[in-house]
Scaffold this motif. Structure first.
Motif, PDB file in Angstrom:
ATOM      1  N   TRP A   1       0.821  -1.218   0.000  1.00 19.01           N
ATOM      2  CA  TRP A   1       0.000   0.000   0.000  1.00 19.01           C
ATOM      3  C   TRP A   1       0.853   1.265   0.000  1.00 19.01           C
ATOM      4  CZ3 TRP A   1       0.074   3.660   3.965  1.00 19.01           C
ATOM      5  CH2 TRP A   1       0.740   3.278   5.133  1.00 19.01           C
ATOM      6  N   ILE A   2       2.072   1.192   0.508  1.00 20.68           N
ATOM      7  CA  ILE A   2       2.905   2.395   0.629  1.00 20.68           C
ATOM      8  C   ILE A   2       3.283   2.966  -0.733  1.00 20.68           C
ATOM      9  CG2 ILE A   2       5.182   3.241   1.380  1.00 20.68           C
ATOM     10  CD1 ILE A   2       4.808   1.610   3.929  1.00 20.68           C
ATOM     11  N   PRO A   3       3.786   2.156  -1.695  1.00 15.71           N
ATOM     12  CA  PRO A   3       4.092   2.730  -3.015  1.00 15.71           C
ATOM     13  C   PRO A   3       2.865   3.054  -3.851  1.00 15.71           C
ATOM     14  CG  PRO A   3       4.602   0.385  -2.956  1.00 15.71           C
ATOM     15  CD  PRO A   3       4.279   0.766  -1.559  1.00 15.71           C
ATOM     16  N   VAL A   4       1.681   2.827  -3.331  1.00 15.32           N
ATOM     17  CA  VAL A   4       0.457   3.297  -3.987  1.00 15.32           C
ATOM     18  C   VAL A   4      -0.017   4.601  -3.353  1.00 15.32           C
ATOM     19  CG1 VAL A   4      -1.976   2.793  -4.432  1.00 15.32           C
ATOM     20  CG2 VAL A   4      -0.261   0.985  -4.716  1.00 15.32           C
ATOM     21  N   VAL A   5      -0.151   4.594  -2.043  1.00 17.27           N
ATOM     22  CA  VAL A   5      -0.668   5.773  -1.331  1.00 17.27           C
ATOM     23  C   VAL A   5       0.337   6.920  -1.343  1.00 17.27           C
ATOM     24  CG1 VAL A   5      -1.432   6.635   0.923  1.00 17.27           C
ATOM     25  CG2 VAL A   5      -2.206   4.389   0.111  1.00 17.27           C
ATOM     26  N   GLY A   6       1.603   6.621  -1.094  1.00 13.46           N
ATOM     27  CA  GLY A   6       2.622   7.673  -1.029  1.00 13.46           C
ATOM     28  C   GLY A   6       2.681   8.530  -2.282  1.00 13.46           C
ATOM     29  N   PRO A   7       2.796   7.921  -3.467  1.00 13.87           N
ATOM     30  CA  PRO A   7       2.828   8.737  -4.695  1.00 13.87           C
ATOM     31  C   PRO A   7       1.560   9.545  -4.931  1.00 13.87           C
ATOM     32  CG  PRO A   7       3.779   6.591  -5.127  1.00 13.87           C
ATOM     33  CD  PRO A   7       3.198   6.528  -3.740  1.00 13.87           C
ATOM     34  N   LEU A   8       0.402   9.010  -4.568  1.00 13.04           N
ATOM     35  CA  LEU A   8      -0.835   9.769  -4.762  1.00 13.04           C
ATOM     36  C   LEU A   8      -0.885  10.984  -3.837  1.00 13.04           C
ATOM     37  CD1 LEU A   8      -3.417   6.853  -5.186  1.00 13.04           C
ATOM     38  CD2 LEU A   8      -2.383   8.270  -6.971  1.00 13.04           C
ATOM     39  N   VAL A   9      -0.439  10.814  -2.600  1.00 12.96           N
ATOM     40  CA  VAL A   9      -0.394  11.947  -1.666  1.00 12.96           C
ATOM     41  C   VAL A   9       0.609  12.983  -2.164  1.00 12.96           C
ATOM     42  CG1 VAL A   9       0.200  12.663   0.685  1.00 12.96           C
ATOM     43  CG2 VAL A   9      -1.122  10.563   0.312  1.00 12.96           C
ATOM     44  N   GLY A  10       1.802  12.533  -2.570  1.00 15.82           N
ATOM     45  CA  GLY A  10       2.809  13.455  -3.084  1.00 15.82           C
ATOM     46  C   GLY A  10       2.316  14.216  -4.301  1.00 15.82           C
ATOM     47  N   SER A  11       1.565  13.525  -5.162  1.00 18.68           N
ATOM     48  CA  SER A  11       1.014  14.169  -6.349  1.00 18.68           C
ATOM     49  C   SER A  11       0.016  15.254  -5.982  1.00 18.68           C
ATOM     50  CB  SER A  11       0.329  13.111  -7.219  1.00 18.68           C
ATOM     51  OG  SER A  11      -0.398  13.709  -8.256  1.00 18.68           O
ATOM     52  N   ALA A  12      -0.877  14.943  -5.060  1.00 22.80           N
ATOM     53  CA  ALA A  12      -1.894  15.924  -4.662  1.00 22.80           C
ATOM     54  C   ALA A  12      -1.249  17.165  -4.049  1.00 22.80           C
ATOM     55  CB  ALA A  12      -2.865  15.283  -3.672  1.00 22.80           C
ATOM     56  N   ILE A  13      -0.233  16.967  -3.235  1.00 22.62           N
ATOM     57  CA  ILE A  13       0.460  18.111  -2.621  1.00 22.62           C
ATOM     58  C   ILE A  13       1.145  18.948  -3.699  1.00 22.62           C
ATOM     59  CG2 ILE A  13       2.322  18.800  -1.075  1.00 22.62           C
ATOM     60  CD1 ILE A  13       1.720  16.266   0.569  1.00 22.62           C
ATOM     61  N   ALA A  14       1.830  18.282  -4.637  1.00 26.49           N
ATOM     62  CA  ALA A  14       2.533  19.016  -5.698  1.00 26.49           C
ATOM     63  C   ALA A  14       1.552  19.802  -6.563  1.00 26.49           C
ATOM     64  CB  ALA A  14       3.332  18.034  -6.560  1.00 26.49           C
ATOM     65  N   ALA A  15       0.417  19.199  -6.897  1.00 21.93           N
ATOM     66  CA  ALA A  15      -0.584  19.902  -7.715  1.00 21.93           C
ATOM     67  C   ALA A  15      -1.133  21.099  -6.970  1.00 21.93           C
ATOM     68  CB  ALA A  15      -1.711  18.945  -8.094  1.00 21.93           C
ATOM     69  N   GLY A  16      -1.335  20.954  -5.656  1.00 25.38           N
ATOM     70  CA  GLY A  16      -1.800  22.073  -4.859  1.00 25.38           C
ATOM     71  C   GLY A  16      -0.793  23.207  -4.823  1.00 25.38           C
ATOM     72  N   VAL A  17       0.476  22.858  -4.660  1.00 28.66           N
ATOM     73  CA  VAL A  17       1.538  23.878  -4.667  1.00 28.66           C
ATOM     74  C   VAL A  17       1.614  24.557  -6.037  1.00 28.66           C
ATOM     75  CG1 VAL A  17       4.044  24.211  -4.563  1.00 28.66           C
ATOM     76  CG2 VAL A  17       2.899  22.770  -2.853  1.00 28.66           C
ATOM     77  N   TYR A  18       1.492  23.768  -7.106  1.00 25.72           N
ATOM     78  CA  TYR A  18       1.527  24.351  -8.443  1.00 25.72           C
ATOM     79  C   TYR A  18       0.399  25.342  -8.643  1.00 25.72           C
ATOM     80  CZ  TYR A  18       1.280  24.881 -13.479  1.00 25.72           C
ATOM     81  OH  TYR A  18       1.246  25.420 -14.734  1.00 25.72           O
ATOM     82  N   ASN A  19      -0.811  24.973  -8.264  1.00 24.67           N
ATOM     83  CA  ASN A  19      -1.958  25.874  -8.435  1.00 24.67           C
ATOM     84  C   ASN A  19      -1.821  27.130  -7.603  1.00 24.67           C
ATOM     85  OD1 ASN A  19      -3.282  24.336 -10.335  1.00 24.67           O
ATOM     86  ND2 ASN A  19      -4.627  23.310  -8.891  1.00 24.67           N
ATOM     87  N   ALA A  20      -1.212  27.001  -6.427  1.00 23.56           N
ATOM     88  CA  ALA A  20      -1.070  28.146  -5.538  1.00 23.56           C
ATOM     89  C   ALA A  20       0.061  29.078  -5.954  1.00 23.56           C
ATOM     90  CB  ALA A  20      -0.845  27.657  -4.104  1.00 23.56           C
ATOM     91  N   ALA A  21       1.150  28.487  -6.468  1.00 25.19           N
ATOM     92  CA  ALA A  21       2.350  29.291  -6.687  1.00 25.19           C
ATOM     93  C   ALA A  21       2.699  29.541  -8.144  1.00 25.19           C
ATOM     94  CB  ALA A  21       3.539  28.616  -5.988  1.00 25.19           C
ATOM     95  N   PHE A  22       2.279  28.665  -9.057  1.00 28.26           N
ATOM     96  CA  PHE A  22       2.744  28.750 -10.436  1.00 28.26           C
ATOM     97  C   PHE A  22       1.636  29.049 -11.443  1.00 28.26           C
ATOM     98  CE2 PHE A  22       5.846  26.134  -8.247  1.00 28.26           C
ATOM     99  CZ  PHE A  22       7.051  26.622  -8.703  1.00 28.26           C
ATOM    100  N   ALA A  23       0.415  28.645 -11.143  1.00 25.98           N
ATOM    101  CA  ALA A  23      -0.678  28.786 -12.122  1.00 25.98           C
ATOM    102  C   ALA A  23      -1.062  30.255 -12.294  1.00 25.98           C
ATOM    103  CB  ALA A  23      -1.882  27.963 -11.674  1.00 25.98           C
TER     104      ALA A  23
END
Length: 264
Positions: free
Chosen positions: A242-264
């Motif tokens: 479950w770790i290599p499934v959940v971890g990447p999805l959480v990391g992706s959501a955080i990165a997308a949030g940072v992108y929308n907040a800082a770069f978009a």
């Protein structure tokens, strides 16, 4: 992009990704392989080139997501979730196909490796107690690393954090560089940059867990490992899966949030 283009592109591209990425792991791991013991640099660059090749092949059809974490990030970025199930289905199927192709390409090496008494043990080395047999069959078998990832130190919080951090770097890099004309996948420049980002993540952050940074890269081949008729293959280590499934999805959501907040 049509639904059929997306599904075909992601299936073919992810199959190529796993064939070449899993292939370099097989080359370095298996007995009677000319590349055996070639080392971590070989694996890191092999996976980077696998990403580049797969992205160039699938890019014109699907935008070369090849990774549910990438698909999730674009969905969060654009607010469009319509094609997400099609991307995920193609990615999982492709990952499983790629893992089967690795087994076919290295069939003789798998047989030699898994029947070698120095690797799997002879009659005197077999587990004798019921508890030992259960531990052997549930834990990581001797070739599981060809198919999926495993931590060097089992620490749930650290392992999860490593996958989150590695995927965060990957997704932020994907979202901030050369995209295709629609802005929902990798362009020619983006595919090359992403390949080198994957190499960098492997070299810098891959040591603790083997850097899945892609749920289907781990889950699809792990399922294939569980199903293949490999002798003495041991377990597929589902307690860690479950770790290599959940971890990447959480990391992706955080990165997308940072992108929308800082770069978009």
């Amino acid at each position: 992009m049509s639904s059929s283009d997306i599904f075909i592109g992601e299936t073919v591209g992810t199959a190529i990704l796993i064939l070449l990425g899993g292939g370099v792991c097989a080359a370095v791991t298996l007995k009677a392989s000319k590349a055996r013991n070639a080392g971590w640099l070989t694996i890191a660059f092999g996976w980077g080139f696998a990403v580049m090749t797969a992205a160039y092949i699938s890019g014109p059809l699907s935008g070369a997501h090849l990774n549910p974490a990438v698909t999730l990030a674009f969905a969060i970025k654009d607010g469009n979730w319509t094609d997400v199930p099609i991307y995920l289905a193609g990615q999982l199927l492709g990952a499983m196909i790629g893992a089967v192709l690795v087994w076919a390409a290295y069939y003789g090496q798998f047989q030699a490796h898994l029947t070698d008494k120095e690797i799997v043990g002879g009659p005197g080395a077999q587990a004798t107690s019921a508890k030992a047999v259960e531990a052997r069959d549930k834990g990581a078998g001797p070739v599981l690393g060809v198919f999926s990832t495993a931590p060097e130190i089992r620490h749930t919080v650290q392992n999860l954090a490593t996958e989150i951090i590695g995927t965060f770097v990957l997704i932020l890099a994907v979202l901030t560089q050369g995209l295709n004309d629609e802005g929902n996948g990798l362009g020619v420049v983006g595919a090359l940059i992403t390949a080198f980002v994957v190499v960098s993540i492997g070299l810098s952050l891959g040591g603790p867990t083997g850097y899945a940074i892609n749920p289907v890269r781990d889950l699809g081949p792990r399922i294939v490992h569980a199903l293949l008729p490999l002798p003495n293959k041991g377990g597929s280590d589902w307690s860690y899966a479950w770790i290599p499934v959940v971890g990447p999805l959480v990391g992706s959501a955080i990165a997308a949030g940072v992108y929308n907040a800082a770069f978009a």
